[in-house]
Design a protein around this motif. Structure first.
Motif, PDB file in Angstrom:
ATOM      1  N   UNK A 108       0.813  -1.216   0.000  1.00 56.43           N
ATOM      2  CA  UNK A 108       0.000   0.000   0.000  1.00 56.43           C
ATOM      3  C   UNK A 108       0.851   1.272   0.000  1.00 56.43           C
ATOM      4  N   UNK A 109       2.052   1.169   0.563  1.00 53.62           N
ATOM      5  CA  UNK A 109       2.928   2.351   0.643  1.00 53.62           C
ATOM      6  C   UNK A 109       4.215   2.138  -0.160  1.00 53.62           C
ATOM      7  N   UNK A 110       4.153   1.236  -1.135  1.00 56.08           N
ATOM      8  CA  UNK A 110       5.350   0.908  -1.916  1.00 56.08           C
ATOM      9  C   UNK A 110       5.956   2.141  -2.579  1.00 56.08           C
ATOM     10  N   UNK A 111       5.098   3.010  -3.138  1.00 56.87           N
ATOM     11  CA  UNK A 111       5.608   4.205  -3.810  1.00 56.87           C
ATOM     12  C   UNK A 111       6.360   5.104  -2.835  1.00 56.87           C
ATOM     13  N   UNK A 112       5.830   5.288  -1.649  1.00 55.53           N
ATOM     14  CA  UNK A 112       6.491   6.118  -0.648  1.00 55.53           C
ATOM     15  C   UNK A 112       7.818   5.508  -0.221  1.00 55.53           C
ATOM     16  N   UNK A 124      14.110  -2.030  -9.325  1.00 53.74           N
ATOM     17  CA  UNK A 124      13.235  -2.041  -8.156  1.00 53.74           C
ATOM     18  C   UNK A 124      11.943  -1.271  -8.400  1.00 53.74           C
ATOM     19  N   UNK A 125      11.721  -0.831  -9.607  1.00 50.53           N
ATOM     20  CA  UNK A 125      10.532  -0.032  -9.917  1.00 50.53           C
ATOM     21  C   UNK A 125       9.731  -0.677 -11.050  1.00 50.53           C
ATOM     22  N   UNK A 126       8.496  -0.269 -11.174  1.00 48.85           N
ATOM     23  CA  UNK A 126       7.678  -0.671 -12.316  1.00 48.85           C
ATOM     24  C   UNK A 126       6.987  -1.991 -12.127  1.00 48.85           C
ATOM     25  N   UNK A 127       5.700  -2.007 -12.373  1.00 51.36           N
ATOM     26  CA  UNK A 127       4.915  -3.235 -12.237  1.00 51.36           C
ATOM     27  C   UNK A 127       5.133  -4.171 -13.412  1.00 51.36           C
ATOM     28  N   UNK A 128       5.398  -3.601 -14.591  1.00 57.06           N
ATOM     29  CA  UNK A 128       5.508  -4.411 -15.809  1.00 57.06           C
ATOM     30  C   UNK A 128       6.623  -5.445 -15.696  1.00 57.06           C
ATOM     31  N   UNK A 129       7.780  -5.026 -15.205  1.00 59.83           N
ATOM     32  CA  UNK A 129       8.907  -5.953 -15.103  1.00 59.83           C
ATOM     33  C   UNK A 129       8.997  -6.648 -13.759  1.00 59.83           C
ATOM     34  N   UNK A 130       8.014  -6.450 -12.919  1.00 59.36           N
ATOM     35  CA  UNK A 130       8.027  -7.090 -11.613  1.00 59.36           C
ATOM     36  C   UNK A 130       8.923  -6.397 -10.604  1.00 59.36           C
ATOM     37  N   UNK A 136       8.817  -4.864  -2.856  1.00 60.59           N
ATOM     38  CA  UNK A 136       7.954  -5.135  -1.702  1.00 60.59           C
ATOM     39  C   UNK A 136       8.438  -6.391  -0.974  1.00 60.59           C
ATOM     40  N   UNK A 137       8.808  -7.417  -1.735  1.00 57.52           N
ATOM     41  CA  UNK A 137       9.331  -8.652  -1.131  1.00 57.52           C
ATOM     42  C   UNK A 137      10.578  -8.348  -0.305  1.00 57.52           C
ATOM     43  N   UNK A 138      11.458  -7.520  -0.858  1.00 60.91           N
ATOM     44  CA  UNK A 138      12.678  -7.141  -0.148  1.00 60.91           C
ATOM     45  C   UNK A 138      12.351  -6.384   1.128  1.00 60.91           C
ATOM     46  N   UNK A 139      11.423  -5.440   1.042  1.00 62.17           N
ATOM     47  CA  UNK A 139      11.054  -4.648   2.199  1.00 62.17           C
ATOM     48  C   UNK A 139      10.468  -5.525   3.307  1.00 62.17           C
ATOM     49  N   UNK A 140       9.586  -6.440   2.950  1.00 59.58           N
ATOM     50  CA  UNK A 140       8.981  -7.320   3.947  1.00 59.58           C
ATOM     51  C   UNK A 140      10.053  -8.190   4.600  1.00 59.58           C
ATOM     52  N   UNK A 141      10.923  -8.758   3.792  1.00 59.70           N
ATOM     53  CA  UNK A 141      11.966  -9.648   4.311  1.00 59.70           C
ATOM     54  C   UNK A 141      12.925  -8.907   5.227  1.00 59.70           C
ATOM     55  N   UNK A 142      13.468  -7.805   4.756  1.00 57.76           N
ATOM     56  CA  UNK A 142      14.437  -7.061   5.558  1.00 57.76           C
ATOM     57  C   UNK A 142      13.780  -6.425   6.771  1.00 57.76           C
ATOM     58  N   UNK A 143      12.531  -5.962   6.609  1.00 54.66           N
ATOM     59  CA  UNK A 143      11.828  -5.364   7.729  1.00 54.66           C
ATOM     60  C   UNK A 143      11.556  -6.375   8.833  1.00 54.66           C
ATOM     61  N   UNK A 200       4.416  -0.060   9.285  1.00 46.45           N
ATOM     62  CA  UNK A 200       3.415  -0.883   8.598  1.00 46.45           C
ATOM     63  C   UNK A 200       3.461  -2.333   9.075  1.00 46.45           C
ATOM     64  N   UNK A 201       4.651  -2.862   9.295  1.00 42.98           N
ATOM     65  CA  UNK A 201       4.782  -4.232   9.772  1.00 42.98           C
ATOM     66  C   UNK A 201       4.252  -4.377  11.193  1.00 42.98           C
ATOM     67  N   UNK A 202       4.542  -3.398  12.037  1.00 46.77           N
ATOM     68  CA  UNK A 202       4.103  -3.469  13.430  1.00 46.77           C
ATOM     69  C   UNK A 202       2.584  -3.339  13.555  1.00 46.77           C
ATOM     70  N   UNK A 203       1.968  -2.582  12.660  1.00 49.49           N
ATOM     71  CA  UNK A 203       0.508  -2.457  12.681  1.00 49.49           C
ATOM     72  C   UNK A 203      -0.149  -3.814  12.446  1.00 49.49           C
ATOM     73  N   UNK A 204       0.411  -4.596  11.523  1.00 51.19           N
ATOM     74  CA  UNK A 204      -0.129  -5.934  11.266  1.00 51.19           C
ATOM     75  C   UNK A 204       0.227  -6.874  12.413  1.00 51.19           C
ATOM     76  N   UNK A 205       1.441  -6.746  12.909  1.00 51.18           N
ATOM     77  CA  UNK A 205       1.914  -7.630  13.978  1.00 51.18           C
ATOM     78  C   UNK A 205       1.087  -7.468  15.247  1.00 51.18           C
ATOM     79  N   UNK A 206       0.758  -6.233  15.593  1.00 44.98           N
ATOM     80  CA  UNK A 206      -0.053  -5.964  16.784  1.00 44.98           C
ATOM     81  C   UNK A 206      -0.907  -4.733  16.507  1.00 44.98           C
TER      82      UNK A 206
END
Length: 214
Positions: A108-112, A124-130, A136-143, A200-206
């Protein structure tokens, strides 16, 4: 002579650059507030090579773990990738929430988050090339890794109820021997994560504890 000079300048060919710039100057409305907002988006920067060469370049290089896109994939940091993935598994299982909720919250906040990184590569940008999905995968993993590492610090390594007592990272051993390196890597200029990601991760976590506006 002045008249001749002015005539010569008037007759001189106008470059495409001049035409383009004059158009930009005519169309652009300079709004200080908008300029401030534009540059406020960036919070994590690359260190210019010239600056690195003036000092000890290793001071700008994480030693143990890459956080964010700038040092992701560095060969000497690859051993920690396995432990990052383990951190995701443990955090998600402990939360009782599905992984997709964490991914959706970050997406939801990927652009920011992308805008936080000055000169972020096109990979790391653009939906067309993934690129955005990969980001987002990197952010979730590292976060998730960083949240688990900070939790280990808060508990002084006493996380044996969720991790094995001899875990190489998330254990008393990891707290005593690796936490200082992780902590140092967290503040390396090119190796930081946006605070928004952790929120964002903490909001989901708790959700009740970290809900927006609380």
């Amino acid at each position: 002579e002045a008249t001749a000079t002015a005539t010569a300048e008037a007759e001189a060919p106008v470059s495409s650059w001049v035409v383009e710039m004059e158009k930009t100057i005519g169309e652009m409305h300079i709004d200080p507030a908008a300029e401030m907002a534009r540059w406020k988006r960036h919070s994590i920067y690359r260190v210019p090579e010239r600056i690195k060469n003036l000092h000890n370049s290793k001071a700008y290089q994480p030693e143990l773990v890459s956080l964010g896109p700038f040092h992701h994939g560095d060969p000497e940091l690859l051993p920690m990738e396995e432990h990052k993935r383990r951190a995701v598994v443990h955090l998600v299982k402990r939360s009782g929430r599905p992984l997709r909720e964490f991914v959706a919250a970050v997406a939801e906040v990927a652009q920011q988050l992308q805008d936080a990184y000055k000169d972020l590569g096109d990979e790391w940008r653009g939906a067309a090339g993934g690129g955005t999905d990969r980001f987002v995968q990197l952010m979730v993993t590292d976060g998730c890794f960083l949240v688990e590492a900070m939790r280990m610090d808060a508990l002084r390594g006493k996380v044996h109820e969720e991790y094995a007592p001899n875990d190489p990272v998330f254990s008393k051993y990891g707290y005593l021997y690796l936490w200082n390196y992780i902590q140092s890597d967290m503040v390396v200029v090119e190796n930081q994560l946006p605070l928004l990601l952790l929120q964002r991760l903490l909001i989901v976590l708790d959700h009740h504890k970290y809900q927006v506006g609380a």
